[in-house]
Design a protein around this motif. Structure first.
Motif, PDB file in Angstrom:
ATOM      1  N   ASN A  80       3.500 -12.907 -42.411  1.00  0.00           N
ATOM      2  CA  ASN A  80       2.278 -12.436 -41.764  1.00  0.00           C
ATOM      3  C   ASN A  80       2.526 -11.044 -41.172  1.00  0.00           C
ATOM      4  OD1 ASN A  80      -0.516 -13.696 -40.968  1.00  0.00           O
ATOM      5  ND2 ASN A  80       0.138 -12.491 -39.208  1.00  0.00           N
ATOM      6  N   TYR A  99       4.929 -18.069 -41.645  1.00  0.00           N
ATOM      7  CA  TYR A  99       4.088 -17.128 -40.888  1.00  0.00           C
ATOM      8  C   TYR A  99       4.917 -15.959 -40.368  1.00  0.00           C
ATOM      9  CZ  TYR A  99       1.005 -15.394 -37.168  1.00  0.00           C
ATOM     10  OH  TYR A  99       0.248 -14.593 -36.349  1.00  0.00           O
ATOM     11  N   ARG A 155      -4.463 -19.994 -38.981  1.00  0.00           N
ATOM     12  CA  ARG A 155      -3.320 -19.130 -38.682  1.00  0.00           C
ATOM     13  C   ARG A 155      -2.449 -18.859 -39.909  1.00  0.00           C
ATOM     14  NH1 ARG A 155       0.083 -17.688 -34.370  1.00  0.00           N
ATOM     15  NH2 ARG A 155       2.327 -17.906 -34.698  1.00  0.00           N
ATOM     16  N   TYR A 156      -2.260 -19.861 -40.747  1.00  0.00           N
ATOM     17  CA  TYR A 156      -1.301 -19.739 -41.847  1.00  0.00           C
ATOM     18  C   TYR A 156      -1.929 -19.288 -43.165  1.00  0.00           C
ATOM     19  CZ  TYR A 156       1.108 -22.553 -38.381  1.00  0.00           C
ATOM     20  OH  TYR A 156       1.634 -23.014 -37.199  1.00  0.00           O
TER      21      TYR A 156
END
Length: 272
Positions: free
Chosen positions: A20, A16, A240-241
């Motif tokens: 991200n 992440y 989230r990932y």
């Protein structure tokens, strides 16, 4: 058990933190949302971009750009004054794989109906959200059925009750609800903890390899199973990932085989 979860979270957090980032968004239809500051425009752009997010990436970007270029001066203003005959005329000749201008016009007309009734797509979605719901699935089902109220937009709008993974609708919700370096957010009031993983064949393969599901089909049951697995690592934000993991295979220079092996060894799978 706790050490297994800690190990999994550490590895996923490393991915992440590395990927991200806005620098890794292109080529992804998410990038179109960054062009619109007004949440009323951005939610319409998000609906269009996610609905067309299938097929070759280059064609997806081209199709979304074509649609947005015709929705001037701003998507919300354009839709406010639109009629079904006008939309049909406006998008006559449009085609994105199986989707036609007729399908697009019907989806947008359904969106217009939600906005007229509730004030915005967000408010329309929120009207179906209940605190007792374990996920966004019930609200998403109601929202999708409202989107098809003007007619059948084909597979641009999934019907969750049919068991579909609803990948593109869950992708839309991820964009609109989450807010971080990549997801722009804007739909306050919907807990990220209730989002579902946007699951397609690519993400299903990744999650299968990581031991997050035993389901053979990328269907809604697999979505729920995989989301539950991620929720055991990050209860407040199970999707989230998603963006970081899906860079492997979407970007030409990143292969799924490069996902670090230390995420889950044979003894460090998520506990049963």
């Amino acid at each position: 058990m706790k050490s297994d979860l800690k190990h999994a979270k550490t590895g996923l957090e490393a991915i992440y933190q590395s990927y991200n980032r806005r620098a890794y968004v292109h080529p992804d239809p998410l990038e179109f949302l960054y062009e619109y500051r007004d949440a009323r425009d951005r939610e319409i752009v998000g609906l269009v971009a996610s609905a067309l997010a299938y097929g070759r990436v280059a064609q997806i970007l081209k199709s979304v750009r074509t649609v947005l270029n015709r929705m001037t001066p701003a998507p919300a203003t354009f839709l406010k004054t639109a009629s079904l005959p006008g939309l049909r005329n406006h998008f006559a000749g449009f085609k994105h794989r199986f989707a036609t201008g007729e399908h697009l016009a019907l989806m947008l007309m359904g969106a217009k109906g939600i906005i007229e009734r509730h004030g915005s797509l967000r408010a329309g979605f929120m009207s179906g959200v209940k605190k007792s719901d374990e996920s966004v699935l019930p609200a998403m089902t109601l929202f999708c059925n409202r989107l098809v109220s003007a007619g059948d937009p084909g597979h641009l709008v999934p019907l969750p009750e049919r068991g579909s993974a609803c990948k593109r609708m869950n992708l839309f919700l991820r964009w609109m609800v989450r807010k971080d370096a990549v997801d722009p957010g804007g739909w306050d009031g919907i807990p990220a903890s209730k989002l579902l993983i946007p699951l397609d064949v690519h993400m299903h393969r990744i999650c299968t390899n990581l031991g997050l599901t035993k389901r053979k089909q990328a269907d809604m049951r697999a979505v729920i199973e995989i989301t539950a697995a991620f929720a055991r690592i990050m209860p407040s934000d199970p999707v989230r990932y998603d963006f970081a993991l899906t860079r492997f295979g979407i970007r030409a220079e990143m292969s799924p085989e490069e996902i670090p092996d230390y995420l889950f060894s044979s003894t460090d799978r998520l506990p049963d």
